[in-house]
Design an enzyme around this catalytic site. Structure first.
Site, PDB file in Angstrom:
ATOM      1  N   ARG A  15       0.867  -1.181  -0.136  1.00  0.00           N
ATOM      2  CA  ARG A  15      -0.014  -0.009  -0.099  1.00  0.00           C
ATOM      3  C   ARG A  15       0.849   1.201   0.074  1.00  0.00           C
ATOM      4  O   ARG A  15       2.158   1.145   0.159  1.00  0.00           O
ATOM      5  CB  ARG A  15      -0.779  -0.124   1.055  1.00  0.00           C
ATOM      6  CG  ARG A  15      -0.140   0.248   2.464  1.00  0.00           C
ATOM      7  CD  ARG A  15      -1.162   0.134   3.677  1.00  0.00           C
ATOM      8  NE  ARG A  15      -0.503   0.744   4.795  1.00  0.00           N
ATOM      9  CZ  ARG A  15      -0.975   0.730   6.071  1.00  0.00           C
ATOM     10  NH1 ARG A  15      -2.002   0.072   6.389  1.00  0.00           N
ATOM     11  NH2 ARG A  15      -0.477   1.351   7.009  1.00  0.00           N
ATOM     12  N   GLY A  16       0.256   2.359   0.103  1.00  0.00           N
ATOM     13  CA  GLY A  16       0.965   3.651  -0.007  1.00  0.00           C
ATOM     14  C   GLY A  16       2.006   3.915  -0.873  1.00  0.00           C
ATOM     15  O   GLY A  16       1.963   3.465  -2.028  1.00  0.00           O
ATOM     16  N   ASP A  59       8.186 -10.681   6.890  1.00  0.00           N
ATOM     17  CA  ASP A  59       8.467  -9.756   8.001  1.00  0.00           C
ATOM     18  C   ASP A  59       9.936  -9.377   7.956  1.00  0.00           C
ATOM     19  O   ASP A  59      10.624 -10.082   8.461  1.00  0.00           O
ATOM     20  CB  ASP A  59       7.900 -10.524   9.473  1.00  0.00           C
ATOM     21  CG  ASP A  59       8.190  -9.627  10.514  1.00  0.00           C
ATOM     22  OD1 ASP A  59       8.871  -8.532  10.581  1.00  0.00           O
ATOM     23  OD2 ASP A  59       7.501  -9.973  11.817  1.00  0.00           O
ATOM     24  N   TYR A 152      10.763   7.483  16.384  1.00  0.00           N
ATOM     25  CA  TYR A 152      10.724   7.449  14.921  1.00  0.00           C
ATOM     26  C   TYR A 152      11.576   8.474  14.169  1.00  0.00           C
ATOM     27  O   TYR A 152      12.367   7.778  13.197  1.00  0.00           O
ATOM     28  CB  TYR A 152       9.149   7.849  14.308  1.00  0.00           C
ATOM     29  CG  TYR A 152       8.978   7.761  12.772  1.00  0.00           C
ATOM     30  CD1 TYR A 152       8.771   6.481  12.121  1.00  0.00           C
ATOM     31  CD2 TYR A 152       8.896   9.175  12.102  1.00  0.00           C
ATOM     32  CE1 TYR A 152       8.402   6.637  10.756  1.00  0.00           C
ATOM     33  CE2 TYR A 152       8.827   8.863  10.687  1.00  0.00           C
ATOM     34  CZ  TYR A 152       8.354   7.898  10.241  1.00  0.00           C
ATOM     35  OH  TYR A 152       8.299   7.782   8.947  1.00  0.00           O
TER      36      TYR A 152
HETATM   37  P1  NAD Z   1       2.403   2.760   4.756  1.00  0.00           P
HETATM   38  O1  NAD Z   1       2.027   2.292   6.547  1.00  0.00           O
HETATM   39  O2  NAD Z   1       1.186   2.969   4.295  1.00  0.00           O
HETATM   40  O3  NAD Z   1       2.933   1.114   4.388  1.00  0.00           O
HETATM   41  C1  NAD Z   1       3.922   0.343   5.278  1.00  0.00           C
HETATM   42  C2  NAD Z   1       3.829  -0.770   4.717  1.00  0.00           C
HETATM   43  O4  NAD Z   1       4.722  -1.444   5.402  1.00  0.00           O
HETATM   44  C3  NAD Z   1       2.670  -1.741   4.660  1.00  0.00           C
HETATM   45  O5  NAD Z   1       2.114  -2.109   3.527  1.00  0.00           O
HETATM   46  C4  NAD Z   1       2.772  -2.648   5.756  1.00  0.00           C
HETATM   47  O6  NAD Z   1       1.972  -3.932   5.967  1.00  0.00           O
HETATM   48  C5  NAD Z   1       4.411  -2.910   5.753  1.00  0.00           C
HETATM   49  N1  NAD Z   1       4.804  -3.352   7.016  1.00  0.00           N
HETATM   50  C6  NAD Z   1       4.757  -2.985   8.045  1.00  0.00           C
HETATM   51  N2  NAD Z   1       5.669  -3.439   9.195  1.00  0.00           N
HETATM   52  C7  NAD Z   1       6.087  -4.721   8.202  1.00  0.00           C
HETATM   53  C8  NAD Z   1       7.180  -5.698   8.479  1.00  0.00           C
HETATM   54  N3  NAD Z   1       7.697  -5.997   9.724  1.00  0.00           N
HETATM   55  N4  NAD Z   1       7.795  -6.521   7.304  1.00  0.00           N
HETATM   56  C9  NAD Z   1       7.367  -6.214   6.110  1.00  0.00           C
HETATM   57  N5  NAD Z   1       6.366  -5.192   5.921  1.00  0.00           N
HETATM   58  C10 NAD Z   1       5.772  -4.399   6.819  1.00  0.00           C
HETATM   59  O7  NAD Z   1       3.617   3.844   4.926  1.00  0.00           O
HETATM   60  P2  NAD Z   1       3.844   4.738   3.570  1.00  0.00           P
HETATM   61  O8  NAD Z   1       3.172   6.054   4.075  1.00  0.00           O
HETATM   62  O9  NAD Z   1       3.680   4.162   2.403  1.00  0.00           O
HETATM   63  O10 NAD Z   1       5.425   4.912   3.775  1.00  0.00           O
HETATM   64  C11 NAD Z   1       6.456   4.231   3.271  1.00  0.00           C
HETATM   65  C12 NAD Z   1       7.672   4.676   3.612  1.00  0.00           C
HETATM   66  O11 NAD Z   1       8.042   5.906   3.744  1.00  0.00           O
HETATM   67  C13 NAD Z   1       7.952   4.269   5.024  1.00  0.00           C
HETATM   68  O12 NAD Z   1       9.325   4.071   5.343  1.00  0.00           O
HETATM   69  C14 NAD Z   1       7.852   5.606   5.826  1.00  0.00           C
HETATM   70  O13 NAD Z   1       8.396   5.691   7.047  1.00  0.00           O
HETATM   71  C15 NAD Z   1       8.272   6.707   4.955  1.00  0.00           C
HETATM   72  N6  NAD Z   1       7.666   7.862   5.048  1.00  0.00           N
HETATM   73  C16 NAD Z   1       6.114   8.086   4.820  1.00  0.00           C
HETATM   74  C17 NAD Z   1       5.938   9.335   4.943  1.00  0.00           C
HETATM   75  C18 NAD Z   1       4.246   9.731   4.850  1.00  0.00           C
HETATM   76  O14 NAD Z   1       3.851  10.714   5.451  1.00  0.00           O
HETATM   77  N7  NAD Z   1       3.676   8.647   4.519  1.00  0.00           N
HETATM   78  C19 NAD Z   1       6.889  10.521   5.197  1.00  0.00           C
HETATM   79  C20 NAD Z   1       8.124  10.240   5.362  1.00  0.00           C
HETATM   80  C21 NAD Z   1       8.663   8.898   5.343  1.00  0.00           C
END
Ligand code: NAD
Length: 256
Positions: A15-16, A59, A152
């Site tokens: 996702r995302g 994981d 974080y």
């Molecule tokens: P999200 O939470 O939507 O997606 C994270 C994904 O990681 C999910 O599909 C989840 O199932 C998976 N996940 C969680 N734990 C896991 C594990 N132990 N093993 C394997 N998969 C696992 O996050 P996002 O918003 O798409 O963010 C993606 C990346 O960008 C992350 O590293 C996040 O820290 C970084 N980020 C996001 C933002 C934001 O505003 N969304 C900002 C800065 C950085």
């Protein structure tokens, strides 16, 4: 097609932002393996993208799973050209209220995962002898601390540092390691962030998000579409002379 026939492994791509990268990489000709702890969502994502995408359960905190997944992808596809360390979780508390449980969870997923994914995948890249690209997802949260976001922020600062060390160690093997530091990106991740800020700051749901959106110089949250162009660039041969960098894609929030 800037990634024709390249094999990409994306953690947390169900996702995302990771899903946005998977779609973009396939459009550029890559074969993509989405490795996620949520295998149901990962399978839905792969089906949505089409036959060039595949889901695999992983994981990232479990080193035996990392080794098994990397071995299986290497065996099936004949190597791995691109790794995106994207899986992460968010949690928040000020320093005087952090817990060991939160520390272990945040650092296991956000730092240990990327470190050991880089170890396993770089060894495959070295043994195949054709170099590769590694992209680590950092954050603007890794650029400076925040009073309420101790763990974080620290985990993302560590990702920036690990990117630099890995890049310097792997450059002799033709492997480029870089990172992306997004600002605020709309999606389920930010639903969690908003809910936690509501709890800590006594806000109504959505209030933090609205205030944060206004504070970004560009005036809005990003979408995964805003981030994917840099990921494609860093995964492609256009970035061959670039290593150890962390690029901000944050609408002007952080200048470096
Ligand atoms: P999200 O939470 O939507 O997606 C994270 C994904 O990681 C999910 O599909 C989840 O199932 C998976 N996940 C969680 N734990 C896991 C594990 N132990 N093993 C394997 N998969 C696992 O996050 P996002 O918003 O798409 O963010 C993606 C990346 O960008 C992350 O590293 C996040 O820290 C970084 N980020 C996001 C933002 C934001 O505003 N969304 C900002 C800065 C950085």
């Amino acid at each position: 097609m800037r990634l024709k026939d390249k094999v990409a492994l994306i953690t947390g791509g169900a996702r995302g932002i990771g899903l946005g990268f998977a779609e973009a990489f396939v459009k550029e000709g890559a074969k993509v393996v989405i490795a996620d702890i949520n295998i149901t969502r990962a399978q839905e994502a792969a089906t949505q993208i089409g036959p060039q995408a595949k889901a695999i359960a992983l994981d990232v905190t479990d080193l035996s799973q990392i080794d098994a997944v990397v071995k299986s992808v290497d065996g099936e596809y004949g190597g791995i050209d691109i790794l995106v360390n994207n899986a992460a979780i968010f949690d928040m508390a000020p320093i005087n209220e952090i817990t060991e449980e939160s520390y272990l969870k945040v650092f296991d997923i956000n730092l240990k995962g990327p470190l050991f994914m880089m170890k396993a995948v770089s060894n495959v890249m070295i043994s195949r002898g054709r170099g590769g690209k590694i992209i680590n997802m950092a954050s603007q949260a890794g650029r400076r601390g925040e009073a309420l976001v101790t763990l974080y922020c620290a985990s993302k600062a560590a990702v920036i540092s690990a990117t630099q060390s890995a890049a310097l160690a792997l450059v002799k093997h033709g492997i480029n390691v870089n990172a992306i530091a997004p600002g605020v990106v709309d999606g389920e991740h930010w639903d969690v962030v908003d809910a936690q800020f509501a709890k800590w700051e006594g806000l109504k749901p959505g209030e933090k998000k609205a205030a944060v959106a206004k504070s970004v110089p560009i005036g809005r949250f990003a979408t995964p579409d805003d981030i994917k162009g840099l990921a494609v660039f860093l995964a492609s041969s256009d970035s061959d002379y670039i290593l150890a960098q962390t690029y901000n894609v944050d609408g002007g929030n952080w200048m470096s």
